[in-house]
Design a protein around this motif. Sequence first.
Motif, PDB file in Angstrom:
ATOM      1  N   GLY A 183     -26.925   2.227  31.472  1.00  0.00           N
ATOM      2  CA  GLY A 183     -27.372   2.124  30.088  1.00  0.00           C
ATOM      3  C   GLY A 183     -28.607   2.946  29.803  1.00  0.00           C
ATOM      4  O   GLY A 183     -29.104   2.918  28.675  1.00  0.00           O
ATOM      5  N   GLY A 184     -29.123   3.672  30.806  1.00  0.00           N
ATOM      6  CA  GLY A 184     -30.278   4.531  30.571  1.00  0.00           C
ATOM      7  C   GLY A 184     -31.575   3.862  30.979  1.00  0.00           C
ATOM      8  O   GLY A 184     -31.578   2.826  31.665  1.00  0.00           O
ATOM      9  N   ARG A 185     -32.680   4.469  30.542  1.00  0.00           N
ATOM     10  CA  ARG A 185     -34.002   4.071  31.005  1.00  0.00           C
ATOM     11  C   ARG A 185     -34.303   2.605  30.707  1.00  0.00           C
ATOM     12  O   ARG A 185     -34.802   1.873  31.543  1.00  0.00           O
ATOM     13  CB  ARG A 185     -35.030   4.984  30.321  1.00  0.00           C
ATOM     14  CG  ARG A 185     -36.395   4.914  30.892  1.00  0.00           C
ATOM     15  CD  ARG A 185     -37.298   5.927  30.240  1.00  0.00           C
ATOM     16  NE  ARG A 185     -38.665   5.747  30.703  1.00  0.00           N
ATOM     17  CZ  ARG A 185     -39.488   4.865  30.182  1.00  0.00           C
ATOM     18  NH1 ARG A 185     -39.099   4.101  29.190  1.00  0.00           N
ATOM     19  NH2 ARG A 185     -40.717   4.749  30.651  1.00  0.00           N
ATOM     20  N   THR A 186     -33.948   2.142  29.478  1.00  0.00           N
ATOM     21  CA  THR A 186     -34.282   0.766  29.099  1.00  0.00           C
ATOM     22  C   THR A 186     -33.448  -0.254  29.856  1.00  0.00           C
ATOM     23  O   THR A 186     -33.774  -1.428  29.845  1.00  0.00           O
ATOM     24  CB  THR A 186     -34.061   0.538  27.601  1.00  0.00           C
ATOM     25  OG1 THR A 186     -32.726   0.954  27.292  1.00  0.00           O
ATOM     26  CG2 THR A 186     -35.046   1.296  26.760  1.00  0.00           C
ATOM     27  N   ALA A 187     -32.350   0.195  30.487  1.00  0.00           N
ATOM     28  CA  ALA A 187     -31.475  -0.756  31.171  1.00  0.00           C
ATOM     29  C   ALA A 187     -31.922  -0.988  32.611  1.00  0.00           C
ATOM     30  O   ALA A 187     -31.392  -1.877  33.268  1.00  0.00           O
ATOM     31  CB  ALA A 187     -30.038  -0.254  31.155  1.00  0.00           C
ATOM     32  N   LEU A 188     -32.898  -0.206  33.120  1.00  0.00           N
ATOM     33  CA  LEU A 188     -33.236  -0.307  34.538  1.00  0.00           C
ATOM     34  C   LEU A 188     -33.867  -1.646  34.889  1.00  0.00           C
ATOM     35  O   LEU A 188     -33.480  -2.283  35.864  1.00  0.00           O
ATOM     36  CB  LEU A 188     -34.187   0.830  34.937  1.00  0.00           C
ATOM     37  CG  LEU A 188     -33.516   2.166  35.210  1.00  0.00           C
ATOM     38  CD1 LEU A 188     -34.562   3.207  35.557  1.00  0.00           C
ATOM     39  CD2 LEU A 188     -32.514   2.047  36.341  1.00  0.00           C
ATOM     40  N   ARG A 233     -28.405  -4.526  27.074  1.00  0.00           N
ATOM     41  CA  ARG A 233     -28.842  -3.136  27.290  1.00  0.00           C
ATOM     42  C   ARG A 233     -27.761  -2.268  27.928  1.00  0.00           C
ATOM     43  O   ARG A 233     -27.891  -1.046  27.932  1.00  0.00           O
ATOM     44  CB  ARG A 233     -30.073  -3.102  28.200  1.00  0.00           C
ATOM     45  CG  ARG A 233     -31.279  -3.798  27.651  1.00  0.00           C
ATOM     46  CD  ARG A 233     -31.936  -2.960  26.605  1.00  0.00           C
ATOM     47  NE  ARG A 233     -33.104  -3.639  26.077  1.00  0.00           N
ATOM     48  CZ  ARG A 233     -33.764  -3.231  25.007  1.00  0.00           C
ATOM     49  NH1 ARG A 233     -33.371  -2.154  24.365  1.00  0.00           N
ATOM     50  NH2 ARG A 233     -34.811  -3.885  24.573  1.00  0.00           N
ATOM     51  N   ALA A 234     -26.756  -2.891  28.539  1.00  0.00           N
ATOM     52  CA  ALA A 234     -25.727  -2.107  29.230  1.00  0.00           C
ATOM     53  C   ALA A 234     -24.916  -1.323  28.202  1.00  0.00           C
ATOM     54  O   ALA A 234     -24.918  -1.655  27.017  1.00  0.00           O
ATOM     55  CB  ALA A 234     -24.827  -3.041  30.026  1.00  0.00           C
TER      56      ALA A 234
END
Lengths: 480, 92
Positions: free
Chosen positions: A151-156, A232-233
């Motif tokens: 999902g990108g940076r915010t999903a980490l 967030r995914a």
Amino acid sequence: MIPDLFQIGPSLLFVAPLFAAIAAFVRPRAGAGIYLVSAGLITVASLALVLMVGTLGAWRMDLGGWVPPLGIGWQVDGLSVAMLLLTALVMGGAGVYRVAEGDAGHSPLFWPLWLFLWGGLNALFLSADLFNLYVTLELVSLAAVALIAMGGRTALVPAWRYFIATLLGSTVFLMGVALLYGQHGSLDMRLLQGALGPAAIELLASLLITLGLLLKGAVFPLHFWLPAAHGRAPSAVSAALSGVVVTAAFYLMVRLWFGPFSPMLTPALALALGAMGAMGILWGGVMALLQRRLKMLIAYSTVSQLGYVLLVFPLVASGILAAQAWHGAVVLILTHGFAKAALFLSAGVLIRSLGHDRIDRLKGPGQGPALAWLAFALGAVSLVGLPPSGGFMAKWWLLQSALAAGAWHWALVILAGSLLTAVYLFRVLGGPTAGAMTPSSDHSTRAMGFTALILALAAWIPGFVPIPLTGALADTWGMP
Amino acid sequence: MTFYLLLATALFLMALYGVFASRHLLRRILALNVMSTAVFLWLVTVARAAPGLDPVPHAMVLTGIVVTVSTTAVAVVLVVRLRASHRRHDLP
């Protein structure tokens, strides 16, 4: 040779996604094509198993001809094939949605992980061996963590929190399994059936296994990791996680507590599980009401809706209309899975065409592609439980059982939860319905909307076809 | 026999505390590793106590080690990603 089919069908459900995953890893460019072919094969095999159990009854198979306690057994019964059907439709539908989305910003590792997830889920729903179940739980968790992280940076950070929670759950589960093995020298659910008694160490083992599953199922108050991870995914991943992956933990709880653990299901324990479910229904509903982003709202709704499944323990323990409550819980898992996947996928279409998912700026179904709003509305109606949707059948059965047992508190929770669901979902749908409703502009948005619509319609089937699974579901080992 | 079972229990509880108490990401991964090692120790002790030789716990421990190696690999990749994008190695 008919007997061979009983062996080949279930094995195919695990072997096909595994080999397809390897093929998609080696040939990343052909990933979508490999996925479509294997998804068709797996879906046909899952439907065939549903038909076979419905007409011929349940059966067990020993992998490789090794008989438990040394070998690993799989069971193919009503509950298993119901979950396989859910998996096939949600994983298949969400995968088609991902194909329609196109390759832009698409990691080449998506298809291998997606197929690993599908294979792991299929094995989980078939396995009758506690250690084998641990391995499949880990397979599912690892694939799910990696898919969330896409999902990108915010999903980490949500992926990390999910990873810790789910891994802790697996290890606690494994400790419980080790305790049971030390006592009985067996891991097979059928061999453990009737062997377990209310001894302290066995109670501890079953509680550890349940604690691990509660953590994996995001049951209140252990739900802290779920909303961010599912919100967030990527949307297709959210649909699979909320629709199938979380419900695997609930499936195992139902399977174990009505199977080998049933001598230990005291009224107090059933009440505790039911109370956690009830708190989840109310807390998840209130939190969903307070969300500003559409995907976070849908994610909190998962915490709320799956709380209903835990009500099955006190309702069945009361002994009145027990089979009704049991069927209600299973149909709720199915209809929730379909409706929730439809909601996440239509949210994904809205995000793609509007560029955001802020509820206050969505302004109701007057804006954005009509198909996505239609799918959202149909899924929402089933989730609330309005007749004649499938969600209505599930909640009606649970309610009937609660009323027949005179358990007014559970009946009240069921109704309050539905009311909360109606309020938070119709807050999204409540805007002006007339206006600049756009027909889907391009092919890919339209195809994405269609997959969401089909999943939403699947959630309505139990309301029209009088439970197509009744025949199959009745043939479940350990059912009350 | 009892000594090893007690040791496994103590390790399990210490690791459980470690998962919740530590903030550094690597420490949390280590705590989870210690936790699964405690379960393996329990299983090996059970196998030893069985009359004759029980092969099933050994198969379970071997499979468990493979699973733990894989989960640790995924965890370390996540930590590396988090470090690169958020410039931090601890999370509450």
